[in-house]
Design a protein around this motif. Structure first.
Motif, PDB file in Angstrom:
ATOM      1  N   VAL A  43      41.911  27.278  41.833  1.00 38.30           N
ATOM      2  CA  VAL A  43      43.168  26.782  41.275  1.00 38.30           C
ATOM      3  C   VAL A  43      42.900  25.768  40.165  1.00 38.30           C
ATOM      4  O   VAL A  43      41.798  25.231  40.048  1.00 38.30           O
ATOM      5  N   CYS A  44      43.953  25.496  39.386  1.00 39.57           N
ATOM      6  CA  CYS A  44      43.931  24.427  38.395  1.00 39.57           C
ATOM      7  C   CYS A  44      45.118  23.520  38.660  1.00 39.57           C
ATOM      8  O   CYS A  44      46.212  23.990  38.963  1.00 39.57           O
ATOM      9  N   GLU A  56      43.816  31.852  31.872  1.00 34.11           N
ATOM     10  CA  GLU A  56      45.121  32.194  31.299  1.00 34.11           C
ATOM     11  C   GLU A  56      46.250  31.531  32.089  1.00 34.11           C
ATOM     12  O   GLU A  56      47.212  31.026  31.501  1.00 34.11           O
ATOM     13  N   ALA A  57      46.128  31.511  33.418  1.00 29.01           N
ATOM     14  CA  ALA A  57      47.131  30.858  34.255  1.00 29.01           C
ATOM     15  C   ALA A  57      47.170  29.364  33.963  1.00 29.01           C
ATOM     16  O   ALA A  57      48.247  28.755  33.883  1.00 29.01           O
ATOM     17  N   ARG A  58      46.004  28.756  33.804  1.00 28.20           N
ATOM     18  CA  ARG A  58      45.920  27.332  33.476  1.00 28.20           C
ATOM     19  C   ARG A  58      46.595  27.051  32.139  1.00 28.20           C
ATOM     20  O   ARG A  58      47.359  26.096  31.992  1.00 28.20           O
ATOM     21  N   ASN A  59      46.319  27.870  31.140  1.00 29.44           N
ATOM     22  CA  ASN A  59      46.913  27.669  29.816  1.00 29.44           C
ATOM     23  C   ASN A  59      48.429  27.818  29.865  1.00 29.44           C
ATOM     24  O   ASN A  59      49.153  27.060  29.209  1.00 29.44           O
ATOM     25  N   PHE A  60      48.921  28.784  30.638  1.00 34.70           N
ATOM     26  CA  PHE A  60      50.366  28.958  30.794  1.00 34.70           C
ATOM     27  C   PHE A  60      50.984  27.720  31.432  1.00 34.70           C
ATOM     28  O   PHE A  60      51.993  27.199  30.953  1.00 34.70           O
ATOM     29  N   LEU A  61      50.387  27.248  32.522  1.00 38.13           N
ATOM     30  CA  LEU A  61      50.920  26.084  33.220  1.00 38.13           C
ATOM     31  C   LEU A  61      50.936  24.861  32.307  1.00 38.13           C
ATOM     32  O   LEU A  61      51.936  24.145  32.233  1.00 38.13           O
ATOM     33  N   ARG A  62      49.862  24.643  31.614  1.00 36.74           N
ATOM     34  CA  ARG A  62      49.778  23.487  30.707  1.00 36.74           C
ATOM     35  C   ARG A  62      50.876  23.552  29.648  1.00 36.74           C
ATOM     36  O   ARG A  62      51.562  22.568  29.375  1.00 36.74           O
ATOM     37  N   SER A  63      51.066  24.719  29.052  1.00 32.84           N
ATOM     38  CA  SER A  63      52.094  24.851  28.014  1.00 32.84           C
ATOM     39  C   SER A  63      53.496  24.662  28.601  1.00 32.84           C
ATOM     40  O   SER A  63      54.357  24.054  27.953  1.00 32.84           O
ATOM     41  N   GLU A  64      53.741  25.138  29.813  1.00 32.24           N
ATOM     42  CA  GLU A  64      55.039  24.936  30.467  1.00 32.24           C
ATOM     43  C   GLU A  64      55.303  23.455  30.727  1.00 32.24           C
ATOM     44  O   GLU A  64      56.386  22.954  30.450  1.00 32.24           O
ATOM     45  N   MET A  94      45.791  38.694  35.131  1.00 31.09           N
ATOM     46  CA  MET A  94      45.707  37.395  34.489  1.00 31.09           C
ATOM     47  C   MET A  94      44.513  36.644  35.073  1.00 31.09           C
ATOM     48  O   MET A  94      44.292  36.661  36.276  1.00 31.09           O
ATOM     49  N   THR A  95      43.765  35.982  34.216  1.00 32.10           N
ATOM     50  CA  THR A  95      42.634  35.188  34.672  1.00 32.10           C
ATOM     51  C   THR A  95      43.104  33.781  35.031  1.00 32.10           C
ATOM     52  O   THR A  95      44.211  33.365  34.663  1.00 32.10           O
ATOM     53  N   PRO A  97      48.659  29.455  40.652  1.00 31.88           N
ATOM     54  CA  PRO A  97      48.475  30.233  41.878  1.00 31.88           C
ATOM     55  C   PRO A  97      46.988  30.320  42.210  1.00 31.88           C
ATOM     56  O   PRO A  97      46.138  30.174  41.325  1.00 31.88           O
ATOM     57  N   TYR A  98      46.687  30.557  43.471  1.00 30.27           N
ATOM     58  CA  TYR A  98      45.303  30.791  43.854  1.00 30.27           C
ATOM     59  C   TYR A  98      44.818  32.068  43.172  1.00 30.27           C
ATOM     60  O   TYR A  98      45.606  32.973  42.897  1.00 30.27           O
ATOM     61  N   VAL A  99      43.529  32.149  42.889  1.00 26.89           N
ATOM     62  CA  VAL A  99      42.946  33.273  42.165  1.00 26.89           C
ATOM     63  C   VAL A  99      43.341  34.609  42.785  1.00 26.89           C
ATOM     64  O   VAL A  99      43.705  35.541  42.072  1.00 26.89           O
TER      65      VAL A  99
END
Length: 129
Positions: free
Chosen positions: A50-51, A5-13, A1-2, A124-126
């Motif tokens: 991180v984001c 992608e992690a940022r987009n997941f967190l935002r949607s959650e 996961m990039t 999470p951290y990269v």
């Protein structure tokens, strides 16, 4: 996961949980600066790591908010979505929970003096993705 992608997941959650907890209001993203280096020097050099995203919701027409109930419902909602949740004891009118899921961290805060319910999350951290 990039990281994106992690940022987009967190935002949607964050948006989904906020919309569930306060269904009559549309949650608002109040902070989403994108990937940043948490350990950057003053010149902000270094790799993105991180984001951090903040989402706020609540009902400004409610004269007497119930932050305990909001945090309780937020905890139930997060747990149903796979988050491990810890609810803190209220302190000086501040109600808060922390949650963790697969390296993502989240806090939710509500106050007796404000109608807002604030969710702040960090990816999470990269090197943990």
């Amino acid at each position: 996961m990039t990281l994106t992608e992690a940022r987009n997941f967190l935002r949607s959650e964050l948006l989904a949980v906020a919309a569930t907890v306060v269904p009559d209001q549309k949650p608002t993203v109040t902070q989403d600066v994108g990937p940043v280096d948490q350990g950057a020097l003053s010149d902000e050099s270094g790799p993105e790591s991180v984001c951090t995203i903040t989402v706020e919701t609540g009902d400004p027409t409610t004269a007497a908010p119930d932050p305990g109930a909001q945090i309780g419902f937020a905890a139930e909602t997060l747990e149903s979505r796979g988050w491990k949740v810890t609810v803190s004891e209220p302190s000086e009118g501040r109600h808060e929970l922390t949650a963790r899921r697969q390296g993502y961290d989240l806090t939710a805060t509500a106050r007796t003096t404000d109608w807002r319910l604030t969710f702040t999350g960090q990816t999470p951290y990269v090197d943990e993705l």
